[in-house]
Design a protein around this motif. Structure first.
Motif, PDB file in Angstrom:
ATOM      1  N   ILE A   1       0.825  -1.211   0.000  1.00  0.00           N
ATOM      2  CA  ILE A   1       0.000   0.000   0.000  1.00  0.00           C
ATOM      3  C   ILE A   1       0.857   1.258   0.000  1.00  0.00           C
ATOM      4  CG2 ILE A   1      -1.535   1.407   1.452  1.00  0.00           C
ATOM      5  CD1 ILE A   1      -2.990  -1.190   2.184  1.00  0.00           C
ATOM      6  N   ARG A   2       1.911   1.262   0.783  1.00  0.00           N
ATOM      7  CA  ARG A   2       2.753   2.454   0.879  1.00  0.00           C
ATOM      8  C   ARG A   2       3.384   2.787  -0.470  1.00  0.00           C
ATOM      9  NH1 ARG A   2       4.165   4.468   5.681  1.00  0.00           N
ATOM     10  NH2 ARG A   2       3.727   2.460   6.692  1.00  0.00           N
ATOM     11  N   ALA A   3       3.902   1.773  -1.145  1.00  0.00           N
ATOM     12  CA  ALA A   3       4.541   1.988  -2.448  1.00  0.00           C
ATOM     13  C   ALA A   3       3.524   2.452  -3.490  1.00  0.00           C
ATOM     14  CB  ALA A   3       5.219   0.702  -2.909  1.00  0.00           C
ATOM     15  N   MET A   4       2.356   1.829  -3.517  1.00  0.00           N
ATOM     16  CA  MET A   4       1.335   2.183  -4.499  1.00  0.00           C
ATOM     17  C   MET A   4       0.823   3.600  -4.260  1.00  0.00           C
ATOM     18  SD  MET A   4      -0.553  -1.550  -4.516  1.00  0.00           S
ATOM     19  CE  MET A   4      -1.661  -1.363  -5.913  1.00  0.00           C
ATOM     20  N   THR A   5       0.673   3.954  -2.976  1.00  0.00           N
ATOM     21  CA  THR A   5       0.228   5.311  -2.632  1.00  0.00           C
ATOM     22  C   THR A   5       1.232   6.353  -3.115  1.00  0.00           C
ATOM     23  OG1 THR A   5      -0.995   4.552  -0.686  1.00  0.00           O
ATOM     24  CG2 THR A   5      -0.303   6.860  -0.718  1.00  0.00           C
TER      25      THR A   5
ATOM     26  N   VAL B   1      -2.443   2.486 -10.166  1.00  0.00           N
ATOM     27  CA  VAL B   1      -1.388   1.494  -9.952  1.00  0.00           C
ATOM     28  C   VAL B   1      -2.026   0.131  -9.721  1.00  0.00           C
ATOM     29  CG1 VAL B   1       0.651   0.833  -8.634  1.00  0.00           C
ATOM     30  CG2 VAL B   1       0.039   3.257  -8.840  1.00  0.00           C
ATOM     31  N   PHE B   2      -1.516  -0.879 -10.418  1.00  0.00           N
ATOM     32  CA  PHE B   2      -1.963  -2.251 -10.213  1.00  0.00           C
ATOM     33  C   PHE B   2      -0.852  -3.065  -9.563  1.00  0.00           C
ATOM     34  CE2 PHE B   2      -5.222  -2.607 -13.968  1.00  0.00           C
ATOM     35  CZ  PHE B   2      -6.025  -1.676 -13.333  1.00  0.00           C
ATOM     36  N   GLY B   3      -1.223  -3.961  -8.664  1.00  0.00           N
ATOM     37  CA  GLY B   3      -0.285  -4.937  -8.141  1.00  0.00           C
ATOM     38  C   GLY B   3      -0.328  -6.157  -9.047  1.00  0.00           C
ATOM     39  N   SER B   4       0.749  -6.403  -9.778  1.00  0.00           N
ATOM     40  CA  SER B   4       0.769  -7.468 -10.777  1.00  0.00           C
ATOM     41  C   SER B   4       1.358  -8.765 -10.228  1.00  0.00           C
ATOM     42  CB  SER B   4       1.578  -7.036 -12.003  1.00  0.00           C
ATOM     43  OG  SER B   4       1.774  -8.135 -12.880  1.00  0.00           O
ATOM     44  N   ARG B   5       0.615  -9.863 -10.418  1.00  0.00           N
ATOM     45  CA  ARG B   5       1.104 -11.182 -10.026  1.00  0.00           C
ATOM     46  C   ARG B   5       2.028 -11.775 -11.071  1.00  0.00           C
ATOM     47  NH1 ARG B   5      -4.834 -13.520  -9.607  1.00  0.00           N
ATOM     48  NH2 ARG B   5      -4.851 -12.293 -11.555  1.00  0.00           N
ATOM     49  N   ILE B   6       2.028 -11.184 -12.263  1.00  0.00           N
ATOM     50  CA  ILE B   6       2.763 -11.755 -13.398  1.00  0.00           C
ATOM     51  C   ILE B   6       4.169 -11.202 -13.498  1.00  0.00           C
ATOM     52  CG2 ILE B   6       2.728 -12.105 -15.895  1.00  0.00           C
ATOM     53  CD1 ILE B   6       0.518 -13.574 -14.301  1.00  0.00           C
ATOM     54  N   LEU B   7       4.352  -9.917 -13.153  1.00  0.00           N
ATOM     55  CA  LEU B   7       5.712  -9.381 -13.097  1.00  0.00           C
ATOM     56  C   LEU B   7       6.508 -10.214 -12.094  1.00  0.00           C
ATOM     57  CD1 LEU B   7       5.051  -5.529 -12.983  1.00  0.00           C
ATOM     58  CD2 LEU B   7       6.099  -6.782 -14.855  1.00  0.00           C
TER      59      LEU B   7
END
Length: 246
Positions: free
Chosen positions: A100-104, A115-121
């Motif tokens: 959350i901190r990084a995405m914020t 911003v999306f949290g990617s499971r594929i990267l």
């Protein structure tokens, strides 16, 4: 708060009584101003657990409104509270709130509005236990969507998403589907408005209590994804009027 911007976490919940606490404990409450949990008429004690944890705002649907319908309640409440940055975190602990901190910061520093949290990267998906058939379907759908939508996302199907309030105000998310296809309809609207989406590598966990949809619903979802992407492509090429949401 981050740079004087109000940060709100929204949690669309269904049968999450066993995993809410673990998820909630990882939310950086020194950064997050408000937490909203919407229980979509769960048959378990999701609402009671959320209230026991002291979650700021707990909303319970009397009837199940679907995953998309749940998100609509989440985002409308966040905007009502004056959120500047809204982050969706699934309370089933499939995605860690530690990002959350990084995405914020990406949104607050005006780098990207979404911003999306990617499971594929990286190797997050398979390492975390994603079933191989879901991984293959994810890759095939994402490849098709990138071609049709002229984008380069690593995946369109993550449930870990952060938005600037300006983005949610610019798109008409309330007209999106009430089921899982909501996620891809809102992406199409985001791109149609000219917004860009950043991605961060996100580890993921698949286990018995984590939410998942069966093969039949997955197939329906896949066909819906392709429908949205083709409509977007046809509209962008001028072959049909822009009318994403029917």
């Amino acid at each position: 708060m981050y740079n004087d911007l109000k940060v709100v976490v929204v949690m669309p919940a269904y049968k999450a009584a066993k995993t809410i606490e673990k998820t909630y404990r990882e939310i950086p409450l020194d950064l997050v101003d408000e937490v909203i949990l919407v229980d979509d008429a769960s048959p378990d004690e999701t609402t009671q657990m959320a209230e026991k944890l002291g979650i700021t705002h707990v909303i319970t649907h009397e009837q199940n409104k679907g995953y998309g319908g749940n998100q609509k309640t989440c985002y409308n409440k966040a905007l009502e509270l004056g959120a500047d940055i809204i982050i969706m975190v699934h309370p089933d602990y499939q995605y860690t709130p530690k990002l959350i901190r990084a995405m914020t910061s990406i949104i607050a520093e005006d780098l990207y509005p979404v911003v999306f949290g990617s499971r594929i990267l990286g190797k997050g998906a398979l390492k975390g236990g994603m079933p191989i058939y879901k991984y293959i379907a994810n890759r095939l759908l994402t490849f098709s969507q990138n071609l049709l939508m002229s984008q380069k996302l690593s995946e369109y199907h993550t449930g870990y998403r952060a938005f600037s309030a300006d983005v949610l105000k610019a798109v008409d998310f309330n007209k999106c589907d009430d089921d899982f296809i909501f996620d891809n309809e809102i992406i199409a609207q985001i791109f149609s408005k000219g917004f860009e989406i950043a991605e961060v590598t996100c580890p993921t966990k698949y286990f018995e209590e984590a939410s998942s949809i069966n093969f039949s619903r997955s197939s329906k979802y896949g066909l819906g994804v392709l429908r949205v992407s083709f409509r977007y492509f046809l509209a962008k090429t001028g072959l049909v009027p822009w009318n994403l949401i029917s």
